[in-house]
Design a protein around this motif. Structure first.
Motif, PDB file in Angstrom:
ATOM      1  N   GLU A 162       0.824  -1.210   0.000  1.00  0.00           N
ATOM      2  CA  GLU A 162       0.000   0.000   0.000  1.00  0.00           C
ATOM      3  C   GLU A 162       0.860   1.262   0.000  1.00  0.00           C
ATOM      4  O   GLU A 162       0.542   2.246  -0.692  1.00  0.00           O
ATOM      5  CB  GLU A 162      -0.917   0.009   1.234  1.00  0.00           C
ATOM      6  CG  GLU A 162      -2.041  -1.022   1.166  1.00  0.00           C
ATOM      7  CD  GLU A 162      -2.788  -1.164   2.473  1.00  0.00           C
ATOM      8  OE1 GLU A 162      -3.851  -1.790   2.471  1.00  0.00           O
ATOM      9  OE2 GLU A 162      -2.293  -0.647   3.501  1.00  0.00           O
ATOM     10  N   LEU A 163       1.952   1.238   0.728  1.00  0.00           N
ATOM     11  CA  LEU A 163       2.818   2.414   0.785  1.00  0.00           C
ATOM     12  C   LEU A 163       3.580   2.613  -0.511  1.00  0.00           C
ATOM     13  O   LEU A 163       3.845   3.759  -0.925  1.00  0.00           O
ATOM     14  CB  LEU A 163       3.783   2.286   1.969  1.00  0.00           C
ATOM     15  CG  LEU A 163       3.129   2.389   3.354  1.00  0.00           C
ATOM     16  CD1 LEU A 163       4.134   2.071   4.446  1.00  0.00           C
ATOM     17  CD2 LEU A 163       2.550   3.775   3.578  1.00  0.00           C
ATOM     18  N   LEU A 164       3.947   1.507  -1.170  1.00  0.00           N
ATOM     19  CA  LEU A 164       4.581   1.648  -2.476  1.00  0.00           C
ATOM     20  C   LEU A 164       3.602   2.240  -3.486  1.00  0.00           C
ATOM     21  O   LEU A 164       3.960   3.114  -4.293  1.00  0.00           O
ATOM     22  CB  LEU A 164       5.099   0.292  -2.965  1.00  0.00           C
ATOM     23  CG  LEU A 164       6.350  -0.272  -2.268  1.00  0.00           C
ATOM     24  CD1 LEU A 164       6.750  -1.602  -2.893  1.00  0.00           C
ATOM     25  CD2 LEU A 164       7.522   0.714  -2.341  1.00  0.00           C
ATOM     26  N   ASP A 165       2.344   1.777  -3.426  1.00  0.00           N
ATOM     27  CA  ASP A 165       1.320   2.306  -4.339  1.00  0.00           C
ATOM     28  C   ASP A 165       1.057   3.780  -4.056  1.00  0.00           C
ATOM     29  O   ASP A 165       0.741   4.552  -4.982  1.00  0.00           O
ATOM     30  CB  ASP A 165       0.020   1.513  -4.190  1.00  0.00           C
ATOM     31  CG  ASP A 165       0.153   0.089  -4.714  1.00  0.00           C
ATOM     32  OD1 ASP A 165       1.102  -0.166  -5.500  1.00  0.00           O
ATOM     33  OD2 ASP A 165      -0.656  -0.775  -4.321  1.00  0.00           O
ATOM     34  N   LEU A 166       1.175   4.182  -2.801  1.00  0.00           N
ATOM     35  CA  LEU A 166       0.952   5.580  -2.439  1.00  0.00           C
ATOM     36  C   LEU A 166       2.007   6.485  -3.055  1.00  0.00           C
ATOM     37  O   LEU A 166       1.761   7.676  -3.313  1.00  0.00           O
ATOM     38  CB  LEU A 166       0.968   5.709  -0.908  1.00  0.00           C
ATOM     39  CG  LEU A 166       0.632   7.071  -0.307  1.00  0.00           C
ATOM     40  CD1 LEU A 166      -0.803   7.467  -0.669  1.00  0.00           C
ATOM     41  CD2 LEU A 166       0.793   7.036   1.211  1.00  0.00           C
TER      42      LEU A 166
ATOM     43  N   PHE B 150      12.403   3.662   0.008  1.00  0.00           N
ATOM     44  CA  PHE B 150      12.588   2.267  -0.388  1.00  0.00           C
ATOM     45  C   PHE B 150      13.361   2.177  -1.702  1.00  0.00           C
ATOM     46  O   PHE B 150      14.286   1.368  -1.846  1.00  0.00           O
ATOM     47  CB  PHE B 150      11.225   1.576  -0.521  1.00  0.00           C
ATOM     48  CG  PHE B 150      11.326   0.126  -0.921  1.00  0.00           C
ATOM     49  CD1 PHE B 150      11.629  -0.844   0.016  1.00  0.00           C
ATOM     50  CD2 PHE B 150      11.142  -0.260  -2.248  1.00  0.00           C
ATOM     51  CE1 PHE B 150      11.734  -2.177  -0.345  1.00  0.00           C
ATOM     52  CE2 PHE B 150      11.249  -1.593  -2.622  1.00  0.00           C
ATOM     53  CZ  PHE B 150      11.536  -2.550  -1.663  1.00  0.00           C
ATOM     54  N   ARG B 151      13.002   3.024  -2.673  1.00  0.00           N
ATOM     55  CA  ARG B 151      13.687   2.991  -3.964  1.00  0.00           C
ATOM     56  C   ARG B 151      15.147   3.402  -3.822  1.00  0.00           C
ATOM     57  O   ARG B 151      16.042   2.793  -4.435  1.00  0.00           O
ATOM     58  CB  ARG B 151      12.975   3.920  -4.946  1.00  0.00           C
ATOM     59  CG  ARG B 151      11.685   3.334  -5.529  1.00  0.00           C
ATOM     60  CD  ARG B 151      11.212   4.117  -6.726  1.00  0.00           C
ATOM     61  NE  ARG B 151      10.833   5.489  -6.364  1.00  0.00           N
ATOM     62  CZ  ARG B 151       9.616   5.847  -6.021  1.00  0.00           C
ATOM     63  NH1 ARG B 151       8.644   4.933  -5.983  1.00  0.00           N
ATOM     64  NH2 ARG B 151       9.347   7.103  -5.733  1.00  0.00           N
ATOM     65  N   LEU B 152      15.403   4.437  -3.022  1.00  0.00           N
ATOM     66  CA  LEU B 152      16.785   4.878  -2.824  1.00  0.00           C
ATOM     67  C   LEU B 152      17.642   3.761  -2.234  1.00  0.00           C
ATOM     68  O   LEU B 152      18.774   3.523  -2.649  1.00  0.00           O
ATOM     69  CB  LEU B 152      16.819   6.096  -1.893  1.00  0.00           C
ATOM     70  CG  LEU B 152      16.368   7.432  -2.493  1.00  0.00           C
ATOM     71  CD1 LEU B 152      16.276   8.494  -1.413  1.00  0.00           C
ATOM     72  CD2 LEU B 152      17.343   7.875  -3.585  1.00  0.00           C
ATOM     73  N   GLN B 153      17.070   3.042  -1.261  1.00  0.00           N
ATOM     74  CA  GLN B 153      17.814   1.953  -0.640  1.00  0.00           C
ATOM     75  C   GLN B 153      17.988   0.789  -1.600  1.00  0.00           C
ATOM     76  O   GLN B 153      19.059   0.187  -1.656  1.00  0.00           O
ATOM     77  CB  GLN B 153      17.095   1.509   0.644  1.00  0.00           C
ATOM     78  CG  GLN B 153      17.992   0.730   1.597  1.00  0.00           C
ATOM     79  CD  GLN B 153      17.338   0.534   2.944  1.00  0.00           C
ATOM     80  OE1 GLN B 153      16.699  -0.476   3.177  1.00  0.00           O
ATOM     81  NE2 GLN B 153      17.485   1.516   3.833  1.00  0.00           N
TER      82      GLN B 153
END
Length: 616
Positions: free
Chosen positions: A591-595, A603-606
């Motif tokens: 859900e947080l990725l979709d947000l 998350f993407r940076l890591q």
């Protein structure tokens, strides 16, 4: 005695009150030892006085013995006097040995009692906010005797010695009554005034040092750095020895210079009392000499009185034990003040502390918080629900308030606004012991105890006798079986090379032991598990193994995990994102990725960083 009564006593009798506290402590700890000390003090008065008398009588018979030999009446009396003198010297020696042994026993018991009382006082509050109070820190330092090096025990031992010397001096002074009634009063009063003036130097020195406890604590800290293994590596790598010594010396001189100035001032004022003592001594010697010349005083009696005069003067001589008494008794008012300050923060101790609470929903309702002494608001109206039996991950940048939230949950601090509830009940009303039996936490800065491995793990719950099966299950949950198996004595191995048969562990191995400690509390009934960066010291394989088993090892528990590693928190049932003390996003990983908000960006940076590391 109430605090008000103690304050009144201290205000009107500032010199007596600390010593009276010490005497009361000695009587409470062991009436028998205290009475034994009193008896030995009386003997210390009687025996020296007897020695003086016997020496004088013996010397008086020497001329007659020289003329008539030891077969004469004077010679036989001299022999008996010498025998009596020998017996008295033996008695003095045995009394001194007994007094030293008794004083040491009293000292040990006093130190133990003060240490125990200090630990209970400091541990009374439910939280740890008092450790950040500068005044409390100073009182703790004074109570421990950490700066001066003198404790209640050294004060008790010193007091016995001082009173023994004083009793001997006063006993010798009483011999002047054989000459006239006013001379002993003049001599003893003059000695007492000189002693009071000399003592004032120590008293004011203690007060001046107490006012500079913060500087002295800094100096003591810098000194300790040179002797602590934790700092040893950096001290050598960065060549800090000279800097630390210079800084410690500077801090120490800053604190001690006013003490030296006070001593110089008191030394000047003490000149007058010592001149008075000199005058009293001259008067006594003139009176003795005149009585001897007039024939009203015999040669032996004159010797007795001159020896008594020397003994009385010991009353005015500053004793090294005076320093230990004045500095050592300072811990007792500090303990009283600590108890006064911290007793109001004591947790409620009623009902059911032996059993943990049943699992219930936890809520943060409009919680506001700022650290003691700080104006910065960490939380302002924070609302959060932690569901029973489910896992919650908390993520965010450094300084977002993640660890502070855990400190509030574990009652290390209390909210300054709003409240935290457990099943609808205000957490502040729940007995602290019962709540802590319900919660198991391992913080990022967990303690590495130099104890056997079994104790390091069993510290997770010491409410009952240690159960090795529960310890083994906790070790298994934490994945620490290989670590324990590799230790020379298994669970009995001290985890420090400072002890015989001990062994040090790596950072990752210590992390496993700390996790086992948290899981041991779960084994003994805790149903809330808090993990603050539980994989911070693990390598990539260890981290992956831990989180692959995350759902299994936390099943049925209310779990709160803090981590900067998003590959870890994605397995949590719910994730909240904190920023500047507020919850800005929450939901599942998907859900947080979709947000596509803050969580997705972090998350993407890591993920990109991990990918670039793999490619390189």
């Amino acid at each position: 005695m109430t605090f008000a009564a103690r304050d009144t006593l201290l205000r009107f009798f500032p010199a007596v009150a600390p010593r009276w506290r010490l005497v009361r402590l000695m009587l409470r700890l062991s009436p028998g030892l205290a009475l034994g000390c009193a008896a030995l003090i009386l003997l210390s008065a009687a025996l020296p006085m007897s020695v003086i008398i016997v020496v004088g009588l013996a010397l008086e018979r020497v001329p007659s013995t020289v003329g008539g030999g030891f077969g004469s009446a004077a010679g036989r009396e001299l022999l008996w006097a010498l025998v009596a003198l020998g017996l008295l010297y033996v008695g003095q020696y045995l009394t001194e040995v007994a007094r030293e042994a008794t004083a040491q026993l009293v000292s040990d018991r006093a130190n133990d009692a003060v240490r125990r009382r200090l630990m209970f006082i400091v541990d009374k509050p439910a939280g740890i906010a008092h450790f950040e109070d500068e005044k409390v820190a100073g009182l703790i330092t004074t109570a421990r005797g950490a700066v001066s090096g003198f404790t209640a025990g050294t004060a008790a031992s010193g007091l016995v010695k001082i009173w023994s010397s004083a009793a001997a001096a006063v006993g010798a002074g009483l011999l002047f009554f054989t000459l006239n009634w006013w001379l002993p009063i003049v001599v003893i009063v003059a000695c007492a005034l000189a002693a009071r003036g000399n003592r004032a130097e120590y008293v004011r020195s203690v007060q001046v040092m107490a006012e500079r406890d913060q500087i002295l604590r800094r100096a003591a800290y810098l000194s300790d750095l040179l002797m602590l293994p934790e700092a040893g590596k950096e001290v050598r790598v960065f060549g800090l020895l000279d800097w630390l010594v210079a800084r410690m010396t500077s801090e120490w001189r800053t604190a001690i210079t006013p003490v030296w100035a006070t001593r110089r001032k008191d030394a000047r004022s003490a000149v007058w009392t010592n001149l008075l003592l000199l005058a009293a001594n001259l008067i006594a010697m003139v009176v003795i000499a005149r009585s001897l010349i007039e024939g009203s005083l015999g040669f032996g009696a004159a010797i007795i009185l001159l020896m008594a005069l020397l003994a009385v003067n010991e009353l005015a001589t500053p004793s090294p034990d005076l320093l230990s008494v004045e500095y050592g008794t300072a811990c007792l008012p500090a303990l009283d003040e600590l108890e006064r300050r911290l007793s109001a923060d004591a947790p409620r101790q009623s009902g059911g502390e032996d059993e943990p609470l049943t699992a219930r929903t936890i809520r943060f309702d409009g919680v506001g918080f700022r650290y003691p002494g700080s104006e910065k608001q960490v939380f302002d109206g924070l609302d959060l629900e932690i569901e029973t039996g489910r896992s919650l991950a908390i993520v965010g940048v450094n300084g977002a308030g993640k660890t502070t939230l855990i400190k509030l949950l574990t009652r290390l601090y209390a909210p300054t606004e709003g409240r935290i509830t457990i099943g609808g009940e205000d957490l502040a009303e729940v007995p602290a012991g019962q709540w802590r039996r319900s919660i198991s936490a391992i913080f990022q800065d967990f303690v590495r105890y130099p104890l056997p491995a079994r104790d390091n793990i069993a510290l997770g719950d010491l409410g009952k006798e240690t159960d090795d099966e529960a310890v083994s299950r906790a070790v298994s949950r934490a994945g620490a079986e290989d670590i324990i198996a590799a230790l020379p004595a298994g669970l009995d191995t001290p985890l420090s090379r400072a002890f015989t048969g001990g062994q040090d562990l790596s950072g990752g191995q210590w992390q496993r032991i700390a996790l086992a400690r948290a899981f041991h509390a779960v084994e003994r009934g805790a149903n809330i598990l808090v993990l603050d960066e539980p994989a911070a010291n693990l390598d990539a394989r260890g981290e992956a193994e831990l989180y692959e088993r995350f759902l299994e090892i936390t099943r049925g528990l209310t779990t709160i995990i803090i981590s900067h590693r998003f590959s870890s928190v994605r397995r949590a049932d719910r994730i909240v994102v904190m920023n500047d003390g507020r919850i800005v996003e929450q939901g599942t990983h998907e859900e947080l990725l979709d947000l596509d908000g803050e969580y997705a960006e972090m998350f993407r940076l890591q993920a990109e960083r991990y990918a670039s590391e793999v490619e390189s």
